[in-house]
Structure formats: structure tokens, C-alpha cells
Write an enzyme that holds these catalytic residues in place. Sequence first.
Site, PDB file in Angstrom:
ATOM      1  N   PHE A  88      -6.703  -4.147   2.366  1.00  0.00           N
ATOM      2  CA  PHE A  88      -5.565  -3.875   3.248  1.00  0.00           C
ATOM      3  C   PHE A  88      -5.829  -2.584   3.997  1.00  0.00           C
ATOM      4  O   PHE A  88      -5.985  -1.538   3.387  1.00  0.00           O
ATOM      5  CB  PHE A  88      -4.244  -3.760   2.480  1.00  0.00           C
ATOM      6  N   ASP A  96     -11.286   4.026   3.182  1.00  0.00           N
ATOM      7  CA  ASP A  96      -9.854   4.061   3.468  1.00  0.00           C
ATOM      8  C   ASP A  96      -9.181   4.670   2.244  1.00  0.00           C
ATOM      9  O   ASP A  96      -8.988   4.019   1.228  1.00  0.00           O
ATOM     10  CB  ASP A  96      -9.345   2.632   3.738  1.00  0.00           C
ATOM     11  N   LYS A 105      -0.841   8.523   3.552  1.00  0.00           N
ATOM     12  CA  LYS A 105       0.366   8.442   2.723  1.00  0.00           C
ATOM     13  C   LYS A 105       0.794   9.761   2.053  1.00  0.00           C
ATOM     14  O   LYS A 105       1.809  10.336   2.415  1.00  0.00           O
ATOM     15  CB  LYS A 105       0.209   7.348   1.672  1.00  0.00           C
TER      16      LYS A 105
END
Length: 405
Positions: free
Chosen positions: A145, A230, A259
Site C-alpha cells: 500500500f 516507504d 504519518k
Amino acid sequence: MNPTILRTSTADLYDAHVLKNYARPALTLVRGRGSLVWDDQGKQYLDFTSGIAVSALGHCHPYWVAAVQRQAGELIHTSNLFRNPNQGELARRLVGHAGPGRVFFCNSGAEANEGLIKLSRLHGLEKAGGVEGKCYKVICAKSAFHGRTFGAMSATPQEKIQKGFRPLVPGFAFAELNDLQSFAELVDDSTAAILIEPIQGESGINCATTEFLIGLRELCNRHNLLLMFDEVQTGVGRTGKFFGFQHAPIQPDAVSMAKGLGGGFPIGAVWIRENAADYFHPGSHGTTFGGTPLACAAGLAVLDVIEREKLLEKVTFNSVAWMAALQELVKDFPSQALAVRGRGYLVGLQLASDPGPYLAALREAGLLAPVAGGNVIRLVPPLTATPEELAKSIELIRGVLKTKA
Ligand SMILES: *Cc1c(COP(=O)(O)O)cnc(C)c1O
């Protein structure tokens, strides 16, 4: 204000005016402190969602609040047409964690990954002697993702995410996580980079093994490919190291983060190693909001608190007993709980069936946790969560498993 009226009206406002791209429970959160949040009915929850691994310091950490308030009264936004002290300092601190290189600031995980994808194109251009369109392929993991923008979504080979949005951006190929051979088989003259998550978050907390990461590094060295991580979810202390890749003895060429970096303030960043960072020159990439004085003050406050409160050490230490307690649950409820995976404060409890009813029961019992793919309950407490709070989560999960046995 009457809380019942407030809740009804928030629900009505969402029903009438907010895009229906999320299936939400009937829950309106109004206040937070540390690992706790309260809804508009005054009900208290242990928040192990942390805004999806975003609220790294928990809610309203006093040091973070003071830093953001101070900066908000000083200077908020100036664009990237000028320098600001906080961006320079945050870049210095991130380079200190990642290694010699440079940092680009943006606003989200997907935008950071777009930066990585654009970097891979520039590397491919260099490999192909300046001829565009010859070397551009990025190999990603199946069940990865990387986000919802077009490039990041095209790197995310999941039907539920891509459905309806084709044609996608070309140039992505997909191999099996932890299967070096399947990555190696996809490498050809058109390949520019490999992009993976050190631990897959959204798709079920699947850890890349150390041997696999070492193998990818060697593969990239052999074929002059960029190794790009990532770290949008795994970065900034989530796994007990500053970056998830640091559990393996390797150095990547580029890393995205977002995040946890702002502790709740939207910020994304891309670190690129020396030399590769020079692919970008004035005009080749940009973003209006990236790296504002305010966003970087939030990021600096997060890094300060991680250091001052020794959060990497605490996450590493506290997670040992917590993981062991989760393993106990798997042993005690083998027909419902199948496995525990993860590292530090990024943990998944894999269930035998749809986690939906379990998550609803946990909410009722006072624990908020998000789902991940593959029937997994994801547990992402703030990095400040105490051993007592971790133990409380076990007690609540045990209670729910018992009632559903
Ligand atoms: C959340 C996430 C993204 C997307 O970040 P956004 O800020 O929602 O764009 C990308 N990659 C990983 C690994 C993520 O967990």
C-alpha cells in the site's frame, strides 16, 4: 452544549454534506489526552488507532502543543520561495537519522511516495543516458500500500483501491514480498528502482525479513537500481528504531515518511541519499504547503520528545511483554486468534474471521483500533503508551475474545 444534540447534528452534517468514501462507526470524538480520547457522550477510549499511526506522542502532548502554539503566533506559512529556520533544522535532524543526503518536505504519505516515484524516473533517465521513456520501471510488492494519488495508487496492486480509476500510471511491476527470486526475475533494462514497505501496514502487518532486505540491496547494487523504502507508517520510531529499515544492516537510496512525523500535523518528507538528491534541480519538483514553519515546528517537537523521553528505547522494551501477552491470547483462543505479527508499536493480531464485529465490541469495551487487510486487528498505540496502557489493551481484547468464543 447538550452532547446529544451535538452528536445528532454531527451525524446529520456528515450524512448530508461529507463525501461518502468512508464507512464510519457512529462515533464522534471531541477531546484527547495522551493515549485517551473521549466522544461527545463523555465516554472514554484507549486510543490504539492514534489517527492511523499519526499521533506519535499521543493526543495534545504538552511539549508539542506549546511548540505549535508558539510557532503559530510567530510565522505559519511562507511557501518554498523563501527559507525558514525550522525546515532547515528538521532536514538536518532527519539526515542525522537517515544518513548523508537531502530532504524534501511535502504534506502526506502519498505525496512523499510521488516524490520517490519521480526520483526513480530521474534515475532511469540518467541510466538511459538522458533518453526519456526507456528506463522507468519500479518493482513493488504484491499487497503493498503506497497511497491514493495516481502514482502511488498505481504502485498499489489491490483491486479495491484501483477499481474504477483505470487507466493507471504505467511502469510498475509486482513481486512477492520476501521472495528475492521473484523480484530478481522482474529486473530488466527498463528497471529503475525497487519500492517497498519494511513492514506492510495496511495489508496486514507483514514484515520484510532481514535476509530479504539484504538481498534487495545487493540486487539493486548489481543492476544500478534505487532501493526506496516507504516508511510512511513504519518511520519516526513506530517499530522501535527511527526507521523500519534500520532493523536490517543496510542503507537505502531514498525513504518516504509522513504519518508520525508531525505528531498529528500534516507533513510528509522524502530523504534522498547524496548524489541521487542532485537529480532534482530548481523547477523539477515542488509543493506549495511543504515544510512550512508551523509543520516543521510540529515535526521538530516530535523528534525532541522522542529523544527527551527516550521513546525508541521504551517502545523496544515495552513491546516485548506486550507481544508476549498477545501471543498468549493466540494460545488461549486458537479458534479465533491465529497469529501476532509486527514490531515495536506496529502490531497485528490476525483473526480467523472478519475483524469487524470484534472491533465493534472493542469500541464498546473502550478500545479503538483500526483494521488491516487479511482479517487483522491493527494495534498502533502512541509511542508514549505506557506498559499499563498496553496491558489494559490486552485485558480488553481478552474480554472480547471470551464473549465471542
Ligand atoms: C498511510 C500510508 C500511505 C499514504 O499516506 P497518506 O498520508 O494517506 O497519503 C502510504 N504508504 C504507507 C505505507 C502508508 O501506511
